[in-house]
Design an enzyme around this catalytic site. Structure first.
Site, PDB file in Angstrom:
ATOM      1  N   GLU A 283       0.822  -1.209   0.000  1.00 47.41           N
ATOM      2  CA  GLU A 283       0.000   0.000   0.000  1.00 47.41           C
ATOM      3  C   GLU A 283       0.860   1.265   0.000  1.00 47.41           C
ATOM      4  OE1 GLU A 283      -1.430   1.754   3.519  1.00 47.41           O
ATOM      5  OE2 GLU A 283      -1.054  -0.015   4.750  1.00 47.41           O
TER       6      GLU A 283
ATOM      7  N   LYS B 167      -3.991  -2.009  14.169  1.00 47.08           N
ATOM      8  CA  LYS B 167      -3.172  -1.056  14.924  1.00 47.08           C
ATOM      9  C   LYS B 167      -3.712  -0.920  16.348  1.00 47.08           C
ATOM     10  CE  LYS B 167      -3.096   2.008  11.493  1.00 47.08           C
ATOM     11  NZ  LYS B 167      -3.121   1.248  10.241  1.00 47.08           N
TER      12      LYS B 167
HETATM   13  N1  PSU Z   1      -0.293   0.323   8.548  1.00 50.18           N
HETATM   14  C1  PSU Z   1       0.689   1.077   9.086  1.00 50.18           C
HETATM   15  N2  PSU Z   1       0.555   2.446   9.007  1.00 50.18           N
HETATM   16  C2  PSU Z   1      -0.527   3.042   8.364  1.00 50.18           C
HETATM   17  C3  PSU Z   1      -1.558   2.234   7.812  1.00 50.18           C
HETATM   18  C4  PSU Z   1      -1.378   0.876   7.939  1.00 50.18           C
HETATM   19  O1  PSU Z   1       1.664   0.534   9.649  1.00 50.18           O
HETATM   20  O2  PSU Z   1      -0.592   4.279   8.290  1.00 50.18           O
HETATM   21  C5  PSU Z   1      -2.794   2.867   7.118  1.00 50.18           C
HETATM   22  C6  PSU Z   1      -3.433   1.822   6.205  1.00 50.18           C
HETATM   23  O3  PSU Z   1      -3.454   2.361   4.911  1.00 50.18           O
HETATM   24  C7  PSU Z   1      -4.830   1.596   6.736  1.00 50.18           C
HETATM   25  C8  PSU Z   1      -5.133   2.961   7.278  1.00 50.18           C
HETATM   26  O4  PSU Z   1      -5.721   1.167   5.750  1.00 50.18           O
HETATM   27  O5  PSU Z   1      -3.885   3.304   7.945  1.00 50.18           O
HETATM   28  C9  PSU Z   1      -6.345   2.936   8.191  1.00 50.18           C
HETATM   29  O6  PSU Z   1      -6.910   4.213   8.233  1.00 50.18           O
HETATM   30  P1  PSU Z   1      -8.391   4.433   8.852  1.00 50.18           P
HETATM   31  O7  PSU Z   1      -8.243   4.063  10.293  1.00 50.18           O
HETATM   32  O8  PSU Z   1      -8.678   5.912   8.644  1.00 50.18           O
HETATM   33  O9  PSU Z   1      -9.320   3.552   8.080  1.00 50.18           O
END
Ligand code: PSU
Ligand code: MN
Length: 307
Positions: free
Chosen positions: A26, A162
């Site tokens: 990604e 996360k």
């Molecule tokens: N993994 C990481 N750092 C990130 C992300 C994933 O180690 O910044 C990103 C991914 O792209 C994931 C997004 O889809 O954070 C999630 O964002 P939200 O909580 O707004 O859906």
């Protein structure tokens, strides 16, 4: 009907034509997840880890009305230096608009899964998926990543969700959506920076071959969606839960006081935790991404053997 606007790098195009293993990566983690220049170093190293483990990396991003599957080093550099406010953070909802308007966008887990599936790539490595945010009972902030896992046939390798999220609620939603959550090599779900979460894993597998076989079986059964492989961070790189939790809580508190909401929540929290741990959270984050890339390359290799 217009065809999906996909532009492949020569390396990825050739690998796919020859049915060799390819791993999607990604780009939101580059533009919104890590500061420059560590983001660029991470993006280059993760590609190298995938090559070293016998697969071809395909970093995915949107530029000039095209979904790029595999980026040149110059593009990777430009993306890593793009300020977060100049790159759209793309999920399922924004992908088509970004393309139609010819804007630059970084793909989250959800959007990367969509693009990978369009390109014929079935394995994807990241850091941590999005999920149910703490306080979701009032904010309704649940990442579209969860719904994507339920409908798009890609195996996603992450170090769990996360840990800034409400992990028990995240796993509950995945169960409801019918997403297989497979802990790799342990009975407990990992928690991103930490190996343990105290939450038993719904499923466990111990080899890339088993994970590839499970993906094939889902397809044979006609089940929609992918699978999530929760790969624990290596012991030498982890920050234990007792160490990281107070930091997460402090960052969450600050986010609330400052009224941070919607798409800004995850980038804000990651940046504050980076500052509060004096960079340790970032080194751990980078280490777990590399570890996930290695496993993803092994899974992709197993999948291409059987194809
Ligand atoms: N993994 C990481 N750092 C990130 C992300 C994933 O180690 O910044 C990103 C991914 O792209 C994931 C997004 O889809 O954070 C999630 O964002 P939200 O909580 O707004 O859906
Ligand atoms: Mn959100």
């Amino acid at each position: 009907m217009t065809a999906a606007p996909l532009t492949f790098s020569p390396e990825v195009e050739q690998a796919l034509a020859e049915k060799r293993p390819v791993v999607a990566l990604e780009s939101t983690i580059i533009t919104h997840g890590m500061p420059y220049p560590q983001n660029l170093e991470m993006a280059r190293n993760v590609e190298q880890v995938i090559r070293d483990n016998g697969a071809v990396p395909a970093t995915i991003a949107v530029m000039g009305g095209q979904i790029h599957i595999g980026l040149t080093d110059a593009t990777l550099q430009a993306l890593a230096q793009t300020p977060p406010e100049q790159a759209m953070k793309l999920s399922r909802a924004d992908l088509a608009v970004c393309l139609a308007n010819g804007r630059t966008g970084a793909t989250t887990v959800a959007a990367t899964m969509i693009c990978a599936a369009l390109a014929g790539i079935s394995v994807f490595a990241t850091g941590g998926i999005g999920g149910v945010h703490r306080g979701a009972e009032t904010s309704f902030d649940v990442s579209a990543d969860l719904h994507e896992l339920a409908q798009t046939p890609v195996t996603v390798v992450a170090a769990g969700a996360k840990a800034i999220l409400d992990l028990p609620k995240t796993w509950e939603v995945l169960e409801t959506l019918g997403v297989p959550v497979i802990a790799y090599g342990q009975d407990e779900l990992p928690a991103f920076w930490s190996r343990s979460s105290g939450i038993p894993a719904p499923l466990r597998m111990d080899s890339p071959a088993e994970i590839a076989a499970a993906a094939r079986m889902r397809a044979a059964l006609g089940l929609k969606g992918g699978q999530l492989v929760a790969n624990p961070i290596p012991p030498e790189d982890e920050i234990t839960q007792s160490e990281i939790l107070p930091v997460i809580l402090k960052a969450l508190d600050e986010a609330e006081v400052q009224g941070v909401a919607a798409k800004s929540v995850t980038p804000f929290l990651l940046q504050r935790i980076f500052e509060l741990t004096e960079g340790r959270s970032l080194s751990s984050n980078i280490a777990l991404v590399m570890n996930n890339a290695r496993l993803a390359a092994e899974i992709a290799t197993e999948m291409s053997k059987a194809a």
